[in-house]
Design a protein around this motif. Structure first.
Motif, PDB file in Angstrom:
ATOM      1  N   ASN A   1     -58.817  14.231  92.900  1.00 31.00           N
ATOM      2  CA  ASN A   1     -60.229  14.409  92.564  1.00 31.00           C
ATOM      3  C   ASN A   1     -61.088  13.275  93.136  1.00 31.00           C
ATOM      4  N   ILE A   2     -60.565  12.048  93.091  1.00 29.11           N
ATOM      5  CA  ILE A   2     -61.307  10.926  93.673  1.00 29.11           C
ATOM      6  C   ILE A   2     -61.451  11.103  95.176  1.00 29.11           C
ATOM      7  N   ARG A   3     -60.367  11.547  95.816  1.00 30.26           N
ATOM      8  CA  ARG A   3     -60.426  11.788  97.269  1.00 30.26           C
ATOM      9  C   ARG A   3     -61.433  12.885  97.581  1.00 30.26           C
ATOM     10  N   ALA A   4     -61.507  13.890  96.724  1.00 31.54           N
ATOM     11  CA  ALA A   4     -62.482  14.963  96.935  1.00 31.54           C
ATOM     12  C   ALA A   4     -63.908  14.439  96.772  1.00 31.54           C
ATOM     13  N   ASP A   5     -64.110  13.548  95.808  1.00 29.19           N
ATOM     14  CA  ASP A   5     -65.437  12.956  95.625  1.00 29.19           C
ATOM     15  C   ASP A   5     -65.830  12.098  96.831  1.00 29.19           C
ATOM     16  N   LEU A   6     -64.852  11.443  97.431  1.00 32.40           N
ATOM     17  CA  LEU A   6     -65.119  10.646  98.627  1.00 32.40           C
ATOM     18  C   LEU A   6     -65.564  11.538  99.772  1.00 32.40           C
ATOM     19  N   GLY A   7     -64.920  12.700  99.889  1.00 30.69           N
ATOM     20  CA  GLY A   7     -65.302  13.686 100.892  1.00 30.69           C
ATOM     21  C   GLY A   7     -65.199  13.165 102.316  1.00 30.69           C
ATOM     22  N   ASP A   8     -66.023  13.727 103.189  1.00 36.46           N
ATOM     23  CA  ASP A   8     -66.101  13.283 104.583  1.00 36.46           C
ATOM     24  C   ASP A   8     -67.156  12.181 104.645  1.00 36.46           C
ATOM     25  N   CYS A   9     -66.811  11.035 104.104  1.00 38.38           N
ATOM     26  CA  CYS A   9     -67.775   9.986 103.751  1.00 38.38           C
ATOM     27  C   CYS A   9     -68.608   9.512 104.940  1.00 38.38           C
ATOM     28  N   THR A  10     -69.920   9.439 104.719  1.00 39.66           N
ATOM     29  CA  THR A  10     -70.844   8.864 105.703  1.00 39.66           C
ATOM     30  C   THR A  10     -71.749   7.831 105.027  1.00 39.66           C
ATOM     31  N   ARG A  11     -71.239   7.194 103.977  1.00 39.22           N
ATOM     32  CA  ARG A  11     -72.068   6.293 103.172  1.00 39.22           C
ATOM     33  C   ARG A  11     -72.395   4.976 103.856  1.00 39.22           C
ATOM     34  N   CYS A  12     -71.615   4.561 104.841  1.00 39.67           N
ATOM     35  CA  CYS A  12     -71.912   3.334 105.577  1.00 39.67           C
ATOM     36  C   CYS A  12     -71.607   3.570 107.056  1.00 39.67           C
ATOM     37  N   VAL A  13     -71.916   2.575 107.872  1.00 40.30           N
ATOM     38  CA  VAL A  13     -71.803   2.755 109.323  1.00 40.30           C
ATOM     39  C   VAL A  13     -70.372   2.870 109.808  1.00 40.30           C
ATOM     40  N   LEU A  14     -69.395   2.501 108.985  1.00 39.01           N
ATOM     41  CA  LEU A  14     -68.007   2.536 109.457  1.00 39.01           C
ATOM     42  C   LEU A  14     -67.535   3.954 109.787  1.00 39.01           C
ATOM     43  N   HIS A  15     -68.191   4.960 109.235  1.00 40.26           N
ATOM     44  CA  HIS A  15     -67.751   6.326 109.513  1.00 40.26           C
ATOM     45  C   HIS A  15     -67.980   6.719 110.964  1.00 40.26           C
ATOM     46  N   GLN A  16     -68.884   6.006 111.634  1.00 36.77           N
ATOM     47  CA  GLN A  16     -69.277   6.408 112.983  1.00 36.77           C
ATOM     48  C   GLN A  16     -68.150   6.290 113.998  1.00 36.77           C
ATOM     49  N   GLY A  17     -67.229   5.350 113.788  1.00 38.88           N
ATOM     50  CA  GLY A  17     -66.173   5.176 114.777  1.00 38.88           C
ATOM     51  C   GLY A  17     -64.793   5.541 114.294  1.00 38.88           C
ATOM     52  N   ARG A  18     -64.687   6.085 113.094  1.00 35.57           N
ATOM     53  CA  ARG A  18     -63.362   6.342 112.540  1.00 35.57           C
ATOM     54  C   ARG A  18     -62.758   7.622 113.092  1.00 35.57           C
TER      55      ARG A  18
END
Length: 292
Positions: free
Chosen positions: A94-111
């Motif tokens: 459930n926590i992983r589902a809440d995290l989702g395809d996270c875009t909350r900070c800039v680190l998602h841009q290069g992952r």
């Protein structure tokens, strides 16, 4: 009596609320703020009057999900909620589902992949590192590269296996060029790590390296001062997190060197072993007998 905020103030409050929601903070409480305080924040208010910072539809031009929540009396968790929380694999899903395809900070841009966490959900020991590297970003699992192999050896030296512990990182996306995560990035990811800790409820957390130690303890100190002792640790949870219903006292936290640092400076392996022995002694563990 509440006064109407000017458009600039409305936008500033709305932006700030959206920022906190992205951090996982949803509950806010009203209080009166003086005109002088608002002026210091760059907001306008009528002279010699106070402005109440209640975020109602009347005084903030924001959508309903961007407005301040009125104070709510905490509700006792339902039996169904407690059942889910105590089913640790389900709770982590459930926590992983809440995290989702996270875009909350800039680190998602290069992952490439989010690196959530792995291991025994009933573990007595939880290792928390800094962030994923290239191998972890590729495989979606923490500590699988060279540093991960060394961590596996450290765990084996304690007389247990990787499958016996739980492993996670402060941030769940790889920082560019493996740089140290920024404070804002750590703060953004922290609510999810805290919820993971609340579900696993380890007896001991081992913070690997200064970044993990500082993020968990909220202390800015040297490794020399942080190591060699236990800290009482209670995860700081988002106000709306269901994990608040759990008993979270009694967790200890120890600090040691990050395996990646040990690869650069093997001389510190002896000191790291001292830290792990401290953990083992606390848990009543004995190292495996040496083979002759």
């Amino acid at each position: 009596m509440a006064k109407t905020l000017d458009p600039a103030a409305k936008q500033a409050v709305s932006d700030r609320l959206r920022y906190y929601r992205d951090l996982g903070i949803y509950d806010f409480y009203t209080r009166e703020v003086s005109a002088e305080t608002l002026a210091a924040l760059g907001l306008n208010a009528a002279p010699a009057e106070t402005v109440e910072t209640s975020a109602t539809a009347e005084n903030i031009s924001a959508t309903p999900d961007e407005t301040m929540a009125t104070p709510k009396k905490a509700k006792a968790p339902s039996a169904a909620t407690l059942k889910i929380l105590n089913d640790r694999p389900v709770a982590l899903v459930n926590i992983r589902a809440d995290l989702g395809d996270c875009t909350r900070c800039v680190l998602h841009q290069g992952r490439n992949k989010i690196v959530f966490g792995v291991g025994n959900v009933n573990a007595d020991i939880m290792f928390v590192g800094e962030g994923p590297g290239a191998d972890e970003d590729e495989q979606g699992e923490p500590f699988v590269g060279r540093a991960g192999q060394l961590l596996n050896n450290m765990i084996s030296a304690m007389g247990i296996q990787r499958e016996d512990v739980y492993i996670a990182n402060v941030v769940k996306c790889r920082p560019p060029a493996n740089r140290t995560p920024e404070r804002e990035e750590c703060d953004t990811c922290s609510p999810f790590l805290m919820r993971q800790i609340a579900i696993v409820r380890p007896k001991v957390i081992v913070a690997l390296g200064a970044t993990a130690a500082k993020a968990l303890l909220l202390l800015n100190d040297s490794m020399a001062n942080l190591r060699g002792k236990f800290y009482d640790f209670t995860p700081t949870l988002p106000t709306d997190a269901p994990e608040h219903a759990l008993e979270l006292s009694g967790i200890k936290l120890a600090v040691t060197y990050h395996p990646a640092y040990l690869l650069r400076d093997p001389r510190q392996k002896k000191e790291t072993w001292k830290d792990l022995q401290m953990v083992m002694k606390y848990l009543g563990m004995k190292p495996p007998a040496k083979s002759e």
